[in-house]
Design a protein around this motif. Structure first.
Motif, short mmCIF file in Angstrom:
data_model
loop_
_atom_site.label_atom_id
_atom_site.label_comp_id
_atom_site.label_asym_id
_atom_site.label_seq_id
_atom_site.Cartn_x
_atom_site.Cartn_y
_atom_site.Cartn_z
N PHE A 198 0.44 -0.88 -0.24
CA PHE A 198 0.15 0.23 0.04
C PHE A 198 0.96 1.15 -0.01
N VAL A 201 2.01 1.84 -3.70
CA VAL A 201 0.86 2.64 -4.44
C VAL A 201 0.57 4.01 -4.21
N CYS A 202 0.32 4.20 -2.39
CA CYS A 202 0.32 5.18 -2.20
C CYS A 202 1.44 6.39 -3.04
N SER A 205 0.31 7.01 -6.71
CA SER A 205 -0.93 7.85 -6.54
C SER A 205 -0.19 9.33 -6.74
N ILE A 228 -6.57 4.86 -6.35
CA ILE A 228 -6.86 4.94 -5.00
C ILE A 228 -8.29 4.16 -4.66
N ILE A 232 -6.27 0.67 -3.64
CA ILE A 232 -6.31 1.01 -2.09
C ILE A 232 -7.36 0.47 -1.65
#
Length: 658
Positions: A198, A201-202, A205, A228, A232
């Motif tokens: 995560f 991925v954040c 993003s 998102i 996520i």
């Protein structure tokens, strides 16, 4: 007469014993020392049966196993697809050790609505726990995204377990057991790996959102929206992390959110796919079909309040199955027939996602067995797809710009590329600055000053200060290799690993050990040095661990010399087997501590070792406050900058016990 009564009593006694033994028919006793307490799959020892009418009382469950046909898992993790039946499992544990053993029975699969645990002791005592996705998170014996049940087994005690599961999702029961110590380690590593996924991925993003504001290309916005919603939010629900992180006391909301996030995830695929492949220009007919298909998840979202969970969930699996193959066909056509290069990244990324997604869907439907690959395929494929899509977006921007600006001169194109590169460096600087503390912790009896001076726009140093408990502060300082965007991403990975570590590590050695386990093998064969400290203001104790980093200096106005503290420890990333011993030092009022990266030595280097000159300088000013010491170091930095740019980043943290 007496003989007759004796025979009757003996028969009754034998009947009771037989009934007790058959409560889990033909189940072999499993000695808990067999696997030394490590997490063990119980599928070799499971007996199971099912019922259409749910059972909740132990006498009903025993009768169920005595009257219903039973089956044996025989080493295969039970997986029954989407069914309304309740399934009951039983197994027998035997404590073959001469001391009490606290064991954790747990199920890794988090989408079970109701899980009932029963432990039948030889004494007749029955331990019971009911938990599941539709029950408050506090019902679970451990703060774990799956389901856990703790039992204290006495020496030589044999306990029969019954576990009942029911869910409106697919019924998958990876039932395992471990002693408490090994379970905690297992759960910690699982949390770190989830945090890494995560976190990455954040970061992606945020990075793509920044790029969107730079280039104003809506493909980036749709991609961020997809990250998102799909990578996520939906993954949080799929991995059982919603009740762990956000909704521990709202089980019905967690339950109903899953289908909602499922169809939101499917809906987010459409604008991202259409824009990514430029379908309106490259394949107008396929574009119109895509637009028509996008209505289906919208209708499903509108029907959520009116239709039951199970049929909608099953339809979602079928819809995702069909959409995956259609998207693969479209991306193949656009990339290889229409020869639109960015679509190739989409094709390969979506191909990986289809492998992971179909594996997961077919596992949920009961066609594929439950194993490490099928359990993690979708999440791993999502991570690969995120990276490939990011490359594809960059390629897409390049292609679109060339199409729109082909009449421009080559010099102008190169100029624009240089400007874009400079902006990316600025973004990397903001990204790295976001990983550093914005506000320093404040404690009565402790003064803190920090300095961070990168040698270039984006540096390779990192530090963090975190309040740990009411009277403790945890500090970490590190020297990360590399510069630019890679250094910023690596610093973000370090920040994520560090923050996840603090959830369970309360010692600096454990902090470094957990960070090393998370980052070793994930850092592109690069290493970093780090030093971690815990300051306990109540006990006046300093704990230090080191991973190949420069020493910590400790002194006060009465010191006869500067105390150099540097426990042994390997570089982080060198090997996952690294151990980081700690040193413990007492603190008194007036003590000062200096943590730093090796760039600070260059300030005092003048033919001799900069470290020796720095130690002499500190000894001469040992009675000054941290504010005064900070001013002195800052002055050295300004004087050095007049001679030319620094060769290395400079980061330091000053503490004073007041």
């Amino acid at each position: 007469m007496k003989q007759t009564i004796a025979i009757i009593l003996l028969c009754l006694f034998h009947s009771v014993l037989w009934a007790e033994e058959s409560s889990c028919p033909n189940a072999k006793h499993y000695p808990i020392s067999t696997n030394l307490g490590k997490p063990t799959d119980l599928s070799h020892h499971l007996v199971f049966t099912s019922t259409e009418i749910p059972k909740k009382e132990i006498h009903e469950i025993k009768r169920l196993f005595q009257t219903n046909p039973v089956a044996f898992a025989n080493g295969e993790i039970p997986n029954f697809g989407n069914t309304a039946n309740q399934f009951w499992f039983c197994f027998v544990l035997h404590n073959d050790e001469n001391h009490n053993k606290r064991t954790i029975t747990f199920i890794k699969y988090p989408l079970l609505d109701e899980v009932q645990f029963f432990a039948l002791r030889e004494s007749g005592e029955i331990n019971k726990n009911i938990q599941g996705r539709r029950y408050p998170f506090r019902n679970r014996d451990k703060d774990y995204r799956g389901f856990s049940f703790a039992t204290e087994l006495l020496p030589s005690e044999t306990v029969t377990y019954f576990v009942g599961v029911k869910t409106d999702s697919s019924v998958s029961v990876p039932l395992m057991i471990a002693d408490e110590k090994h379970f905690d380690s297992y759960e910690s590593i699982d949390t770190l790996l989830q945090g890494m996924f995560f976190g990455i991925v954040c970061v992606m993003s945020l990075y793509n959102l920044f790029v969107y504001f730079m280039v104003k290309d809506k493909a980036y916005l749709f991609y961020v929206n997809y990250l998102i919603l799909a990578a996520i939010l939906f993954q949080l629900s799929l991995q059982g992390l919603l009740p762990v992180l956000f909704l521990p006391d709202a089980p019905e909301l967690v339950y109903n959110a899953h289908n909602f996030l499922y169809f939101i995830f499917l809906l987010s695929c459409f604008p991202m796919s259409i824009t990514f492949m430029n379908l309106k220009d490259n394949a107008p007919i396929l574009y119109r079909v895509f637009m028509g298909l996008s209505i289906i998840p919208v209708i499903c979202l509108l029907l959520l309040p009116f239709l039951p969970y199970r049929p909608l969930n099953q339809f979602g699996d079928l819809l995702s199955f069909c959409l995956a193959f259609y998207a693969l066909f479209v991306s193949y056509y656009v990339s290889f027939v229409k020869k639109f290069p960015p679509a190739r990244f989409y094709f390969f990324g979506y191909f990986m996602l289809i492998i992971g997604g179909l594996t997961t869907v077919l596992k949920y439907m009961g066609f594929f067995p439950v194993n490490v690959f099928t359990e993690n395929a979708f999440q791993a494929a999502t991570a690969i797809e995120v990276l490939l899509m990011a490359f594809g977006l960059g390629d897409r921007i390049s292609v679109v710009q060339k199409e729109k600006e082909r009449i421009q001169l080559k010099a102008e194109i190169n100029k624009q590329k240089l400007i874009a590169y400079g902006k990316e460096l600025k973004l990397a600087q903001k990204l790295q600055e976001s990983t550093l503390p914005q506000i320093l912790p404040k404690f009565p009896g402790l003064s803190i000053k920090t300095g961070y001076f990168p040698a270039s726009l984006v540096g390779g140093d990192f530090y963090d200060l975190t309040v740990y408990g009411k009277q403790q502060i945890c500090g970490l300082i590190a020297d990360v290799t590399g510069h630019g965007v890679p250094a910023a991403i690596e610093a973000a990975m370090l920040k994520i690993a560090y923050m996840q570590t603090l959830a369970f590590a309360n010692k600096p050695g454990k902090v470094l050990e957990s960070i090393n386990v998370s980052l070793a093998g994930n850092y592109k064969n690069q290493f970093l040095t780090a030093s971690a400290i815990f300051i306990d203001l109540e006990q006046k104790v300093l704990r230090v661990a080191n991973a190949g980093h420069p020493a910590l200096y400790k002194f006060n106005e009465n010191s006869k010399s500067i105390e150099v503290i540097r426990p042994k420890g390997k570089l982080i990333g060198y090997s996952k087997e690294g151990m980081y011993p700690e040193e413990v030092h007492s603190l008194i009022k007036g003590d000062k501590l200096l943590l730093f990266t090796d760039g600070i030595w260059d300030l005092w280097e003048n033919g001799d070792s900069g470290e020796e000159v720095l130690l002499d300088w500190l000894f001469q000013r040992k009675g000054e406050s941290v504010e005064s010491l900070y001013g002195g170091i800052d002055e050295h930095i300004r004087l050095r900058n007049k001679e030319g740019p620094a060769d290395d980043d400079i980061t330091f943290i000053l503490f004073e016990i007041t």
